[in-house]
Design a protein around this motif. Sequence first.
Motif, mmCIF file in Angstrom:
data_model
loop_
_atom_site.group_PDB
_atom_site.id
_atom_site.type_symbol
_atom_site.label_atom_id
_atom_site.label_comp_id
_atom_site.label_asym_id
_atom_site.label_seq_id
_atom_site.Cartn_x
_atom_site.Cartn_y
_atom_site.Cartn_z
ATOM 1 N N ARG A 1 0.802 -1.174 -0.119
ATOM 2 C CA ARG A 1 -0.073 0.117 -0.136
ATOM 3 C C ARG A 1 0.951 1.249 -0.102
ATOM 4 N NH1 ARG A 1 -5.036 0.781 0.631
ATOM 5 N NH2 ARG A 1 -5.335 -1.386 1.671
ATOM 6 N N THR A 2 1.823 1.303 0.822
ATOM 7 C CA THR A 2 2.880 2.490 0.672
ATOM 8 C C THR A 2 3.412 2.824 -0.656
ATOM 9 O OG1 THR A 2 3.162 2.081 3.197
ATOM 10 C CG2 THR A 2 4.853 3.326 1.996
ATOM 11 N N ALA A 3 3.938 1.442 -1.130
ATOM 12 C CA ALA A 3 4.463 1.907 -2.477
ATOM 13 C C ALA A 3 3.485 2.303 -3.668
ATOM 14 C CB ALA A 3 4.990 0.520 -2.933
ATOM 15 N N GLU B 1 0.739 3.888 -3.156
ATOM 16 C CA GLU B 1 -0.034 5.287 -2.793
ATOM 17 C C GLU B 1 1.005 6.369 -3.017
ATOM 18 O OE1 GLU B 1 -1.990 5.158 0.921
ATOM 19 O OE2 GLU B 1 -3.617 3.784 0.142
ATOM 20 N N ASN B 2 2.372 6.094 -2.808
ATOM 21 C CA ASN B 2 3.287 6.852 -3.007
ATOM 22 C C ASN B 2 4.370 7.185 -4.074
ATOM 23 O OD1 ASN B 2 3.095 8.266 -0.028
ATOM 24 N ND2 ASN B 2 3.216 6.347 0.350
ATOM 25 N N PHE B 3 4.318 5.890 -5.102
ATOM 26 C CA PHE B 3 5.120 5.883 -6.118
ATOM 27 C C PHE B 3 4.152 5.661 -7.554
ATOM 28 C CE2 PHE B 3 7.657 5.053 -2.461
ATOM 29 C CZ PHE B 3 8.493 5.985 -2.303
ATOM 30 N N ARG B 4 3.590 6.662 -7.662
ATOM 31 C CA ARG B 4 2.865 6.573 -9.123
ATOM 32 C C ARG B 4 3.878 6.286 -10.228
ATOM 33 N NH1 ARG B 4 -2.155 6.183 -7.291
ATOM 34 N NH2 ARG B 4 -2.943 7.578 -5.908
#
Length: 83
Positions: A44-46, A48-51
């Motif tokens: 989820r972190t990847a 949501e933060n790295f489009r």
Amino acid sequence: SQAAVLHVFRTGDLLYLDVNDACVRSIAALPLPKANLVMTGIVRTAIENFRPVTRVRFLVNGRESGETKPVNLAVAWQLARKP
């Protein structure tokens, strides 16, 4: 030894996260619900933060993993689509 991320790279929408053996052992020591929670949190972190990342593939020491317990590291992870 400590759990560590060795390399991170991306191709298209797929993020590769290369971790060491200690990281896999740490996840394997968790009960299934907690291991799933850890993996989902990383994914989820990847996403949501790295489009434009939509999937995360875990490598172990630069190689594809055959580990499937308690979580499947042999496949790319992605979040369930919202209805």
